[in-house]
Design a protein around this motif. Structure first.
Motif, mmCIF file in Angstrom:
data_model
loop_
_atom_site.group_PDB
_atom_site.id
_atom_site.type_symbol
_atom_site.label_atom_id
_atom_site.label_comp_id
_atom_site.label_asym_id
_atom_site.label_seq_id
_atom_site.Cartn_x
_atom_site.Cartn_y
_atom_site.Cartn_z
ATOM 1 N N ASN A 13 10.943 9.145 -2.484
ATOM 2 C CA ASN A 13 11.842 8.431 -1.345
ATOM 3 C C ASN A 13 13.297 9.835 -0.866
ATOM 4 N N THR A 14 12.970 10.232 0.336
ATOM 5 C CA THR A 14 14.553 11.210 0.571
ATOM 6 C C THR A 14 15.186 10.747 1.124
ATOM 7 N N PHE B 220 -7.686 14.853 -4.866
ATOM 8 C CA PHE B 220 -6.891 15.606 -3.081
ATOM 9 C C PHE B 220 -6.509 15.029 -2.339
ATOM 10 N N ASP B 221 -5.500 15.415 -0.981
ATOM 11 C CA ASP B 221 -5.876 15.390 0.610
ATOM 12 C C ASP B 221 -4.601 13.493 0.038
ATOM 13 N N GLU B 222 -4.350 12.925 -0.739
ATOM 14 C CA GLU B 222 -3.320 12.374 -0.583
ATOM 15 C C GLU B 222 -2.385 11.705 1.107
ATOM 16 N N HIS B 223 -2.310 11.290 0.886
ATOM 17 C CA HIS B 223 -1.499 10.681 1.981
ATOM 18 C C HIS B 223 -0.885 9.246 1.878
ATOM 19 N N VAL B 224 0.130 9.293 2.130
ATOM 20 C CA VAL B 224 1.306 7.694 1.805
ATOM 21 C C VAL B 224 0.844 7.231 3.162
ATOM 22 N N GLY B 225 0.713 5.912 2.785
ATOM 23 C CA GLY B 225 0.215 4.751 4.371
ATOM 24 C C GLY B 225 1.636 3.895 4.576
ATOM 25 N N SER B 226 1.503 4.544 6.080
ATOM 26 C CA SER B 226 2.625 4.290 7.232
ATOM 27 C C SER B 226 3.376 3.228 7.119
ATOM 28 N N GLY B 227 3.588 2.328 6.030
ATOM 29 C CA GLY B 227 4.513 0.962 5.678
ATOM 30 C C GLY B 227 5.320 1.873 4.342
ATOM 31 N N ALA B 228 4.922 2.631 3.570
ATOM 32 C CA ALA B 228 5.384 3.591 2.818
ATOM 33 C C ALA B 228 6.024 4.408 3.592
ATOM 34 N N SER B 229 6.249 5.050 4.406
ATOM 35 C CA SER B 229 6.214 5.710 5.028
ATOM 36 C C SER B 229 7.563 6.082 5.628
ATOM 37 N N ALA B 230 7.190 4.473 6.483
ATOM 38 C CA ALA B 230 9.029 2.892 6.785
ATOM 39 C C ALA B 230 9.500 3.038 6.068
ATOM 40 N N ALA B 231 9.125 3.298 4.866
ATOM 41 C CA ALA B 231 10.926 2.551 3.863
ATOM 42 C C ALA B 231 11.000 3.864 2.969
ATOM 43 N N GLY B 232 10.666 5.030 4.257
ATOM 44 C CA GLY B 232 11.119 6.471 3.573
ATOM 45 C C GLY B 232 10.646 6.917 2.434
ATOM 46 N N PHE B 233 9.316 6.784 1.660
ATOM 47 C CA PHE B 233 8.268 6.835 1.521
ATOM 48 C C PHE B 233 7.342 8.120 1.600
ATOM 49 N N ASP B 234 7.196 9.539 0.451
ATOM 50 C CA ASP B 234 6.679 10.994 0.764
ATOM 51 C C ASP B 234 6.363 11.182 0.206
ATOM 52 N N ASN B 235 5.364 12.912 0.495
ATOM 53 C CA ASN B 235 5.438 14.102 -0.567
ATOM 54 C C ASN B 235 3.896 12.738 -1.844
ATOM 55 N N PHE B 236 3.575 11.995 -1.671
ATOM 56 C CA PHE B 236 2.528 11.077 -2.763
ATOM 57 C C PHE B 236 1.599 12.461 -3.004
ATOM 58 N N LYS C 194 0.691 -1.425 0.102
ATOM 59 C CA LYS C 194 0.053 0.379 -0.376
ATOM 60 C C LYS C 194 0.529 1.044 -0.349
ATOM 61 N N LEU C 195 0.389 1.965 -0.995
ATOM 62 C CA LEU C 195 1.229 3.231 -1.257
ATOM 63 C C LEU C 195 0.806 4.148 -0.360
#
Length: 230
Positions: A204-205, A147-163, A109-110
């Motif tokens: 992916n920062t 609108f209101d796009e959010h990165v999932g918790s798993g994707a965030s933990a893997a370094g993904f952001d700004n979806f 899940k992105l």
């Protein structure tokens, strides 16, 4: 004898009632009900388009979940057979998932996004205006506001952001039918196909890159509800 006359009168009224239940020029129709957006998503592979790995094809596909919300239709009958209609709804929310990429951290899940799909259509009612049953077909243009796009918790933990994802313009087609229960109250069922194309991006920062995927959402949209004629 009176009982027989009363029964005949009721039958006559029942047969005559649909003539008073027609859609006619100048009528305003308001419909509300449950509306489901079921994406038939087909996407490109996921590609890195910014950063040190730009141009890298990660493979894989994007998918989107379905959602059901409150749907609203507002229609104005320009003639007995032609109407103009606006589709509206409360915001839909979809999970966006990535599968099959060579980067394991990108799969799963992105994130989630919301959208509103206002659609303006020209609608044709082929039957006689006196008919209580009024099937129709229509076509028009859709604008999908994402609108209101959010990165999932798993994707965030893997370094993904700004979806984020782009808004979309596209054509829309529909079929449907009203059945008048009284002079003003109706039941309605409708189905639509909407051309929605978007491009989604995610950063992916940790890796210093941005990835993108082109998605043909192209949902089938179904609605069942009640309507009222003014």
């Amino acid at each position: 004898m009176y009982k027989s006359l009363f029964s005949v009168s009721l039958i006559a009224l029942a047969l005559a009632a649909p003539a008073a239940q027609a859609h006619q020029a100048g009528d305003i129709l308001v419909r509300a009900g449950a509306i489901t957006v079921n994406p038939d998503a087909d996407s490109s592979s996921v590609k890195v388009d910014r950063g040190g790995l730009a141009g890298t094809d990660l493979g894989g596909k994007a998918t989107m979940s379905s959602d059901t919300q409150l749907g609203l239709n507002f229609a104005y009958m320009m003639t007995d057979h032609l109407g103009i209609e606006l589709l509206a709804a409360t915001p839909f929310e979809h999970d966006v998932k990535i599968k099959g990429t060579v980067l394991d951290a990108a799969n799963g899940k992105l994130g989630t996004l919301k959208h509103l799909p206002p659609t303006l259509s020209l609608v044709y009612y082929p039957l006689d205006a006196k008919s209580a049953f009024q099937p129709y077909v229509g076509g028009g243009i859709n604008y999908t506001w994402i609108f209101d796009e959010h990165v999932g918790s798993g994707a965030s933990a893997a370094g993904f952001d700004n979806f984020r994802a782009k808004n979309s313009w596209g054509l829309a087609w529909q079929i449907g039918a009203d059945y008048m229960l009284t002079d003003n109250l109706m039941i309605n069922a409708q189905a639509r196909y909407i051309d929605i194309d978007t491009t989604a991006y995610v950063d992916n920062t940790a890796l210093g890159v941005r990835a993108k995927v082109d998605v043909d959402v192209d949902p089938f949209v179904y609605m069942v509800g009640l309507g009222y004629k003014f």
